[in-house]
Design an enzyme around this catalytic site. Structure first.
Site, PDB file in Angstrom:
ATOM      1  N   GLY A   7       9.154 -76.861 -37.964  1.00  0.00           N
ATOM      2  CA  GLY A   7       8.979 -76.184 -39.252  1.00  0.00           C
ATOM      3  C   GLY A   7      10.310 -75.843 -39.904  1.00  0.00           C
ATOM      4  NE  ARG A  64      10.299 -75.310 -28.408  1.00  0.00           N
ATOM      5  CZ  ARG A  64       9.120 -75.122 -28.964  1.00  0.00           C
ATOM      6  NH1 ARG A  64       8.295 -74.225 -28.455  1.00  0.00           N
ATOM      7  NH2 ARG A  64       8.763 -75.804 -30.010  1.00  0.00           N
ATOM      8  CE  LYS A  67      -4.897 -83.192 -44.630  1.00  0.00           C
ATOM      9  NZ  LYS A  67      -5.505 -81.893 -44.394  1.00  0.00           N
ATOM     10  N   GLY A  95       7.703 -82.600 -34.129  1.00  0.00           N
ATOM     11  CA  GLY A  95       7.261 -82.824 -32.749  1.00  0.00           C
ATOM     12  C   GLY A  95       6.833 -84.254 -32.475  1.00  0.00           C
TER      13      GLY A  95
END
Ligand code: AMP
Length: 405
Positions: free
Chosen positions: A385, A38, A207, A362
């Site tokens: 996200g 990062r 999911k 990820g």
């Protein structure tokens, strides 16, 4: 790019506040950085600002210190790593990186005042103040008072309206995108607004509930939607085929049925796995068999990966695509024996050099790295996200807050 970028403005001799994402993994005692990806990702923006003689102030969050100072989440270990990464050995000069033990207040203000062009000041963890996540106006104003220009390069935090991502822009303008942020907005934006076709999206993971908004939004954009991973079994149940002990969200079967109908109505080709690797337990050393997905699974077995026919079908659509978006693994890829499908997708996406390929999340990013094909991908998104919310068609507060071109 609808927003101003750091390349559009004059930086010379200005105090530039750059919101970065230095939320790096640390060793147990909080002293060693175990992965500096990062930090490296935002170097182009920092180096750009330094080359243009800015006085660079860097701010980030790290972990979840819950609004209180906590040495375990200090950004101090980042100083040395940043200095190393910024060091221009070939030109034989090093960059001065100072550290402010608090991100606001007198010391931070004084250190900011002392900064000279071409120098860097890293502020302590923004989340040592509860006001950061509360998007408190007084705190935003205090951060803004340190600089004359705001740059946001933390795409991974852009889906949150926090003081350092949104609040600050009310007091500090222009508010512009850093180079990494600009790249994220450009690639993800183009995929959604003006994709080269055929446009193929591959969605996997555990999911439906976590990805349904992405599925819905992408049904209006893509030519082909591939659904793999755990969520495929809820679709399989919607088609009336038993799935044994596989992961299924019983309360989402109806939604899966509606989604299948919607895809058909919109003329989107929806590809579900043709075959699966079934296991007799949730373990890497389970007994396995390849099973056709049109036939009821045996009651005690569960699907942990896609099978060879599915891989072949996915390779075919991926290799002829012009835009590819991939988010989520095709199986329980944490177990090496059930990583075959995920790795095959990674390699197929990489092999199609004619397409714009965008990887988010990820797990897909680690699959790409594991397969050693990161260089062949057009854009690997840094924000899990945030990229999902972007693909859902939501407006990200940290992006919206930037000054329009
Ligand atoms: P998500 O966080 O929803 O993107 O899901 C990622 C997780 O999905 C990974 O940890 C995978 O192990 C898991 N996953 C993928 N395929 C399956 C499957 N067939 N059964 C159970 N879990 C799965």
């Amino acid at each position: 790019m609808p927003k101003l970028s750091i390349r559009d403005i004059e930086l010379n001799n200005k105090h530039v506040f750059i919101r970065v994402d230095f939320n790096v993994p640390l060793s147990e005692d909080g002293t060693e950085i175990t992965d500096d990806t990062r930090i490296a990702a935002t170097l182009p923006t920092i180096e750009y600002a330094l080359r243009h003689h800015a006085k660079v102030i860097l701010a980030s969050h790290l972990g979840r210190p819950k609004g209180k100072p906590n040495p375990k989440y200090s950004l101090r270990p980042v100083v040395d790593r940043l200095r190393e990464l910024l060091d221009k050995k070939e030109d034989n000069y090093s960059i001065n990186v100072a550290f402010a033990p608090d991100c606001v207040g007198e010391i931070a203000e004084e250190l900011a005042r002392q900064l000279e062009s071409g120098q860097v000041l890293l502020l302590e963890n923004l989340r040592f103040h509860a006001e950061e996540e509360a998007n408190d106006p007084a705190f935003s104003k205090a951060l803004a008072s340190l600089a004359e220009i705001y740059v946001n390069d933390a795409f991974g935090s852009a889906h949150r309206a926090h003081a350092s991502t949104e609040g600050i822009t009310h007091y500090l303008k222009p508010a512009v995108a850093g180079l990494l942020m600009e790249k994220e907005i450009t690639y993800l934006g183009k995929a959604l607004e003006a994709p080269e076709r055929p446009f193929v999206a591959i969605l996997g993971g555990s999911k439906i509930s976590g990805k349904i908004d992405v599925i819905q939004n992408l049904l209006d954009k893509v030519d082909t939607l591939v659904i793999v991973g755990g969520m495929a079994y809820t679709f399989q149940r919607a088609l009336g085929v038993a799935t044994g002990k596989s992961l299924v969200e019983e309360d989402k079967i109806e939604l899966a049925r509606e989604t299948l109908a919607k895809a058909q109505a919109k003329g989107v080709k929806l590809i579900l796995p043709l075959d699966n690797v079934l296991a007799d337990s949730f373990a890497n050393d389970a007994r396995t068999q390849v099973w056709d997905c049109t036939v009821d699974f045996p009651a005690d077995w569960q699907g942990l990966d896609i099978g060879p026919k599915s891989i072949k079908a996915i390779e075919e659509v991926v290799l002829t695509a012009k835009t590819i978006v991939w988010n989520g693994p095709a199986g329980v890829f944490e177990f090496p024996r059930f990583a075959t499908g995920t790795n095959a997708i990674a390699r197929a996406v990489a092999r199609n050099r004619a397409a714009i390929s965008i990887i988010g999340g990820g797990d897909s990013v680690s699959a790409i790295n594991q397969a050693g094909v990161a260089e062949q991908i057009t854009h690997i998104s840094t924000g899990g996200g945030a990229s999902l919310e972007f693909l859902e068609g939501k407006k990200l507060p940290g992006v919206e807050a930037l000054t329009d071109k």
